[in-house]
Design a protein around this motif. Structure first.
Motif, PDB file in Angstrom:
ATOM      1  N   ARG A  80       0.572   3.940  -3.035  1.00 21.15           N
ATOM      2  CA  ARG A  80      -0.174   5.177  -2.856  1.00 21.15           C
ATOM      3  C   ARG A  80       0.650   6.380  -2.409  1.00 21.15           C
ATOM      4  O   ARG A  80       0.228   7.507  -2.596  1.00 21.15           O
ATOM      5  CB  ARG A  80      -1.287   4.953  -1.820  1.00 21.15           C
ATOM      6  N   PHE A  81       1.793   6.138  -1.790  1.00 23.10           N
ATOM      7  CA  PHE A  81       2.518   7.277  -1.230  1.00 23.10           C
ATOM      8  C   PHE A  81       3.752   7.587  -2.058  1.00 23.10           C
ATOM      9  O   PHE A  81       4.328   6.704  -2.689  1.00 23.10           O
ATOM     10  CB  PHE A  81       2.956   6.988   0.213  1.00 23.10           C
ATOM     11  N   ARG A  82       4.144   8.871  -1.995  1.00 17.48           N
ATOM     12  CA  ARG A  82       5.429   9.237  -2.573  1.00 17.48           C
ATOM     13  C   ARG A  82       6.391   9.476  -1.426  1.00 17.48           C
ATOM     14  O   ARG A  82       6.057  10.192  -0.475  1.00 17.48           O
ATOM     15  CB  ARG A  82       5.293  10.504  -3.405  1.00 17.48           C
ATOM     16  N   PHE A  83       7.531   8.870  -1.466  1.00 17.83           N
ATOM     17  CA  PHE A  83       8.507   9.087  -0.387  1.00 17.83           C
ATOM     18  C   PHE A  83       9.895   8.798  -0.926  1.00 17.83           C
ATOM     19  O   PHE A  83      10.050   8.173  -1.987  1.00 17.83           O
ATOM     20  CB  PHE A  83       8.201   8.189   0.813  1.00 17.83           C
ATOM     21  N   TYR A  96       0.837  -1.195   0.000  1.00 19.01           N
ATOM     22  CA  TYR A  96       0.000   0.000   0.000  1.00 19.01           C
ATOM     23  C   TYR A  96       0.876   1.251   0.000  1.00 19.01           C
ATOM     24  O   TYR A  96       0.611   2.208  -0.742  1.00 19.01           O
ATOM     25  CB  TYR A  96      -0.915  -0.013   1.219  1.00 19.01           C
ATOM     26  N   ALA A  97       1.929   1.232   0.806  1.00 20.05           N
ATOM     27  CA  ALA A  97       2.839   2.373   0.835  1.00 20.05           C
ATOM     28  C   ALA A  97       3.452   2.603  -0.547  1.00 20.05           C
ATOM     29  O   ALA A  97       3.507   3.736  -1.026  1.00 20.05           O
ATOM     30  CB  ALA A  97       3.939   2.146   1.868  1.00 20.05           C
ATOM     31  N   PHE A  98       3.859   1.501  -1.189  1.00 23.78           N
ATOM     32  CA  PHE A  98       4.479   1.651  -2.507  1.00 23.78           C
ATOM     33  C   PHE A  98       3.489   2.101  -3.560  1.00 23.78           C
ATOM     34  O   PHE A  98       3.838   2.794  -4.518  1.00 23.78           O
ATOM     35  CB  PHE A  98       5.125   0.335  -2.945  1.00 23.78           C
ATOM     36  N   PHE A 109      -7.201   2.472   4.283  1.00 25.66           N
ATOM     37  CA  PHE A 109      -6.567   1.241   3.806  1.00 25.66           C
ATOM     38  C   PHE A 109      -7.366   0.021   4.235  1.00 25.66           C
ATOM     39  O   PHE A 109      -7.733  -0.822   3.412  1.00 25.66           O
ATOM     40  CB  PHE A 109      -5.140   1.193   4.346  1.00 25.66           C
TER      41      PHE A 109
END
Lengths: 413, 320
Positions: B136-139, B132-134, B227
């Motif tokens: 939906r998020f930019r980091f 999910y982090a990969f 989520f």
């Protein structure tokens, strides 16, 4: 909406700069929270052991740590560093040739294109010579037993990939296409084709070895006898260490020159290796068929309707619609297949256990089996770890090459 | 001529092609029949080792080598199934002279179930959250992280087997090392299954529209709630398939298990099956009956989940 109306709406991003970067920071911190559990597990149980393995690979390490020897384990596996240079140069030449070939095709000026094509051909020939040179090096390294074993195991891994992945692809693509049309019992066939993948490896590999490949009473040899292909000297399958080219030569009564007979590359994979390949194809074709079915299902029907209106035939539709649009699936299957053959160990273990792991005469000792044997039987942890890292390097190189090749050919959506 | 034959087989490869050319009724029927026959032939090739396992399981003689090629053995009986289910395994005992300390099928089954469920839960729960982090998020480190997972996916399991052994040996639970426990084995499997889980789930999450989550966020839900309440229910197919695959790893792996576990009380089904294979003789009937009984849970799981297989394997995940 017309362009004029669009122009009046300010672009959403340009308005506020500062709050956005603050939001970004928050976004990043949330992301790290979501990542945390997986990272903890991966770091502790994947990355730490990998680091530890690297540490081991730099030592003389036989179950207990010995002295620090730097890269000696690596050099021991590659033979003289010159070997590695040759191989890398060969592969590099091939990659360069590929790039030249592509740019040459894009050229409009014909003479230039022809020139580049010629250069490319030269490079391919050069690259192939270098890789073939490895073959003679494997033989030359006979005094350095471990070098020979390792280089041979990589060659055998390549045989294993080449002997399975293309066949898996072709069979599963055809089967998926047949299953995709309206036939009766579709889900029944799908279920059955998946069965080899879900029955335990121990059971199926043992049965293949004992029932199908059994030299005296086995199914395949019985079939060969009743077809009249083989009479007196039946193929020994998992017990046969001779290469397929040598066996075919014997069968056809052709005398092969000794440089073919003695070359591990030219005499081809052993019959035992081919048996392992057949088992692998049996296991994964059904699995890949199901994945291909997913790929075929995602192709929009409108393309076919449009093609039909434009007067395209069935074969043209297959070539210009199905094949390009299913290419992400093809790429996925190829990549996973090649990685799978490089990692494979369980079924080779079962199928060759009776003749010694990786046997007969080490002809099914792929790189993964080589590493396992160094760990388990030789207790040479240093050598085994170094071999793992070299193998990982090779896999990465292959994936990179595959990515480059796929770039222009895989179409998403 | 060969073109015609090929066309007959592979012509109607896509549904639409049926309407490509108004075909005569008999040729449609013929095509159906030919395809069915061809598929049945493939089916036999696919099925014969499985049929053989079934045949040997019914054989009352417990032969050491498959003697003849008759599919239905004389005097077929379910005796070997009874033996597998109810007799103790004399090869796997803590005290070889006492049968009551030997393992039973139920006990082995329970161990396998624990390891496999552990593997599946570990890899899916942590994998879904990371995916999910990969997705939906930019980091910072997102690209490098994805690449890292693909590299981990490629690393042969043998490469980390021995370092993992040493590591799990160093971690102590109570008085014994984590290595010799089922939990340790499940963690070892899960760490191997995790890269694929993340990769597959990320690919699937990418295909889910963000609109619903954004609506939830506007309604005051936190990212975790969005989520759990929105994305997780929508990804049932991918979650189910990822779980099935991780479960299968735990169910059928035996090399690492042999390396790690010491106490026969903790052995798994796959280990027991492997231990039956002798260098020269294998009790084929028992072996076959055992492997059939062992496959049943996977086959059942697969049967339940099979409609998800096609959608749950996010092949698009290759896009990176």
């Amino acid at each position: 909406m017309s362009d004029a109306v669009l122009a009046e709406i300010p672009p959403p991003q340009a308005k506020k700069e500062k709050p956005l970067s603050k939001r970004r920071r928050r976004e990043a911190s949330q992301a790290y929270l979501f990542l945390a559990p997986a990272l903890v597990i991966l770091f502790t149980f994947n990355i730490l052991p990998i680091g530890y393995a690297f540490y081991i690979s730099l030592h003389r390490w036989r179950a207990v740590r010995g002295s620090f020897i730097g890269l000696e384990n690596y050099l021991q596996l590659l033979g003289s560093p010159l070997n590695a240079v040759f191989v890398v140069a060969g592969i590099g030449a091939l990659i360069a040739a590929y790039y030249l070939w592509r740019t040459a095709l894009e050229q409009l000026d014909r003479r230039r294109a022809a020139l580049r094509l010629a250069v490319a051909v030269l490079l391919i020939v050069g690259g192939l010579t270098l890789i073939l040179g490895v073959d003679s090096m494997i033989r030359a390294a006979a005094e350095e037993r471990r070098t020979q074993e390792y280089l041979l195991s990589i060659l055998l891994t390549v045989f294993y990939s080449a002997g399975t992945v293309p066949f898996q692809l072709i069979f599963s693509f055809l089967l998926a296409n047949m299953l995709f049309m309206n036939i009766r019992g579709k889900s029944f066939f799908r279920m059955i084709f998946f069965l080899p993948y879900i029955t335990p490896t121990v059971a199926t590999a043992a049965v293949w070895r004992a029932v199908a490949f059994e030299p005296r009473r086995g199914l395949i040899n019985n079939l060969l006898m009743s077809l009249g292909v083989a009479q007196g000297n039946l193929p020994q399958w998992t017990f046969e260490a001779k290469g397929i080219v040598v066996l075919l030569g014997q069968w056809l009564g052709v005398d092969l020159p000794s440089w073919v007979l003695n070359s591990p590359l030219l005499s081809g994979p052993s019959l035992a290796m081919i048996a392992v390949c057949i088992y692998n194809i049996w296991v994964f074709t059904g699995y890949n068929t199901v994945i291909f079915l997913a790929g075929l299902g995602s192709i929009s029907r409108e393309y076919y309707d449009a093609a039909k209106i434009d007067g395209a035939g069935r074969w043209q539709a297959m070539r210009h619609i199905t094949l390009p649009l299913v290419s992400p699936t093809t790429y996925f299957i190829t990549l996973m297949g090649i990685i799978g053959t490089f990692k494979a160990i369980n079924h080779i273990y079962i199928m060759t256990q009776t003749v010694g792991l990786g046997g007969p005469q080490d002809t099914t000792t792929t790189a993964a089996i080589f590493i396992f044997k160094q760990f388990r039987e030789g207790n040479r942890w240093g050598v085994a770890s170094a071999a793992s890292f070299l193998l990982l390097g090779i896999i990465l190189l292959l994936t990179w090459v595959q990515n480059r090749v796929a770039e222009g050919r895989v179409h998403y959506g | 001529m060969w073109r015609k034959i090929l066309r007959l087989f592979f012509g109607p490869m896509v549904d639409e092609w049926e309407s490509w050319r108004p075909a005569k009724r008999w040729s449609v029927v013929l095509r159906q029949v030919l395809t069915q026959l061809f598929l049945l032939a493939v089916l036999l090739a696919v099925l014969f080792p499985v049929l053989w396992i079934l045949s040997m399981a019914l054989d009352p003689r417990d032969i050491s080598k498959p003697q003849d090629l008759r599919l239905i053995p004389p005097g077929a009986s379910l005796e070997s199934f009874r033996r597998v289910l109810f007799d103790p395994y004399r090869l796997l005992c803590t005290n070889p002279s006492d049968d009551s300390t030997c393992m039973t099928f139920i006990h082995l089954f329970w161990n396998s179930l624990q390891v496999s469920m552990g593997t599946a839960l570990f890899s899916v729960v942590t994998g879904a959250s990371a995916a999910y982090a990969f997705s939906r998020f930019r980091f910072i480190g997102r690209q490098a992280g994805m690449l890292g997972f693909i590299i981990l996916l490629m690393l042969p399991a043998v490469a980390t087997m021995v370092p993992l052994f040493t590591l799990l040996n160093a971690i102590k639970i109570g008085r014994e090392p984590l290595r010799t426990t089922l939990l340790g084995l499940a963690i070892a499997y899960a760490s191997g299954a995790l890269p694929f889980a993340i990769w597959n789930l990320k690919g699937y999450f990418d295909t889910i529209s963000k609109d619903l989550e954004e609506a939830a966020l506007i309604d005051g839900a936190g990212p975790l709630q969005a989520f759990v309440r929105v994305v997780i229910p929508l990804s049932a197919p991918a979650l189910a398939i990822t779980m099935l695959f991780s479960f299968m790893t735990g169910w059928s792996e035996f090399l690492m298990a042999w390396l790690f576990l010491e106490n026969p009380q903790r052995f798994t089904l796959a280990m027991a099956l492997q231990s039956m294979r002798g260098q020269f003789a294998t009790p084929w009937s028992t072996f076959s009956a055992f492997s059939i009984l062992m496959s049943i849970p996977i086959v059942v799981l697969f049967y339940i989940l099979q409609r998800y297989i096609v959608s749950g394997l996010a092949v698009g995940g290759v896009k990176g």
